[in-house]
Design a protein around this motif. Sequence first.
Motif, PDB file in Angstrom:
ATOM      1  N   LEU A 106      -8.166  -7.620  -9.803  1.00 34.78           N
ATOM      2  CA  LEU A 106      -8.199  -6.388 -10.599  1.00 34.78           C
ATOM      3  C   LEU A 106      -7.928  -6.689 -12.069  1.00 34.78           C
ATOM      4  CD1 LEU A 106      -8.372  -3.253 -10.656  1.00 34.78           C
ATOM      5  CD2 LEU A 106      -5.885  -3.242 -10.326  1.00 34.78           C
ATOM      6  N   ASP A 107      -6.953  -7.546 -12.340  1.00 39.51           N
ATOM      7  CA  ASP A 107      -6.661  -7.914 -13.729  1.00 39.51           C
ATOM      8  C   ASP A 107      -7.882  -8.549 -14.390  1.00 39.51           C
ATOM      9  OD1 ASP A 107      -4.078  -6.976 -13.488  1.00 39.51           O
ATOM     10  OD2 ASP A 107      -3.185  -8.951 -13.145  1.00 39.51           O
ATOM     11  N   ALA A 108      -8.567  -9.424 -13.652  1.00 45.36           N
ATOM     12  CA  ALA A 108      -9.750 -10.090 -14.205  1.00 45.36           C
ATOM     13  C   ALA A 108     -10.869  -9.089 -14.468  1.00 45.36           C
ATOM     14  CB  ALA A 108     -10.225 -11.180 -13.245  1.00 45.36           C
ATOM     15  N   VAL A 109     -11.028  -8.144 -13.563  1.00 46.45           N
ATOM     16  CA  VAL A 109     -12.055  -7.112 -13.726  1.00 46.45           C
ATOM     17  C   VAL A 109     -11.764  -6.256 -14.957  1.00 46.45           C
ATOM     18  CG1 VAL A 109     -12.914  -4.967 -12.690  1.00 46.45           C
ATOM     19  CG2 VAL A 109     -12.766  -7.047 -11.310  1.00 46.45           C
ATOM     20  N   HIS A 110     -10.501  -5.895 -15.137  1.00 44.26           N
ATOM     21  CA  HIS A 110     -10.129  -5.119 -16.320  1.00 44.26           C
ATOM     22  C   HIS A 110     -10.366  -5.920 -17.598  1.00 44.26           C
ATOM     23  CE1 HIS A 110      -7.332  -2.130 -14.031  1.00 44.26           C
ATOM     24  NE2 HIS A 110      -8.565  -1.695 -14.110  1.00 44.26           N
ATOM     25  N   ASP A 111     -10.078  -7.216 -17.554  1.00 48.78           N
ATOM     26  CA  ASP A 111     -10.304  -8.058 -18.731  1.00 48.78           C
ATOM     27  C   ASP A 111     -11.779  -8.080 -19.122  1.00 48.78           C
ATOM     28  OD1 ASP A 111      -7.628  -8.655 -18.908  1.00 48.78           O
ATOM     29  OD2 ASP A 111      -7.795 -10.618 -17.943  1.00 48.78           O
ATOM     30  N   LEU A 112     -12.655  -7.925 -18.133  1.00 50.94           N
ATOM     31  CA  LEU A 112     -14.092  -7.901 -18.398  1.00 50.94           C
ATOM     32  C   LEU A 112     -14.578  -6.526 -18.846  1.00 50.94           C
ATOM     33  CD1 LEU A 112     -15.312 -10.017 -15.341  1.00 50.94           C
ATOM     34  CD2 LEU A 112     -15.290 -10.731 -17.743  1.00 50.94           C
ATOM     35  N   GLY A 113     -13.696  -5.547 -18.821  1.00 54.70           N
ATOM     36  CA  GLY A 113     -14.069  -4.211 -19.267  1.00 54.70           C
ATOM     37  C   GLY A 113     -14.833  -3.400 -18.245  1.00 54.70           C
TER      38      GLY A 113
END
Length: 217
Positions: A106-113
């Motif tokens: 989830l953190d990685a997905v948020h980092d990708l916007g």
Amino acid sequence: MSPDITAVAFDFGGPVLVTPFERLRWLERQLQLPEMRLDWRGPFDSHGDPLWRQLQARQITERDYWHRRAEEVAEHTGGSTPRELFGSLYSGPAEQFVRPEAVTFLDAVHDLGLATAIFTNDLRDFQGEEWARRIPFIQAVDIIVDGSITGVLKPDPQSYALLIAALDRKPAEILYIDDQPFNVEAGRDAGLIAVWFDVTEPEESYQRARDIITRGG
């Protein structure tokens, strides 16, 4: 990152929340039951769980399955509904039962916007709103589409239409992660990029999802 994927939808129980099967030994200790008293293992031993095989064959629903299991332990949990069973299984800090792999993803997905959603059948009915408010993962996603609120359950095609409308994306832009094969199949029929989550291999399952985002749908 390919521009094809603009949103990720998580089924909750399984991909995010560890399965009840993974909490049974803990629950036995809490209820002071003999070890292996709760011997249903679902996808971890489908041959030894005939009721789970009925679910996979679509002879019963997930709600049917968990109502039956709740009734089996009702004298110990204080009630015969999935809400009482799940309340016993998932008490304590969220870190004990939210998959760390899910949090990292989830953190990685948020980092990708990318936009995020939880797409579930029973969050309110099985867990309750008060419980949900104290789970950081739930609070971190953009949208929740819960069949116990909409009244439309996966794998009904209309449930996927509700998700697509809520995210306001084209179906092919949505990566959808679910641990039930029939829900994944229905997601693909709806045009989503649907990935089966193997609860026995959570890290590998999330890696498959990462690979899809990297190369595009």
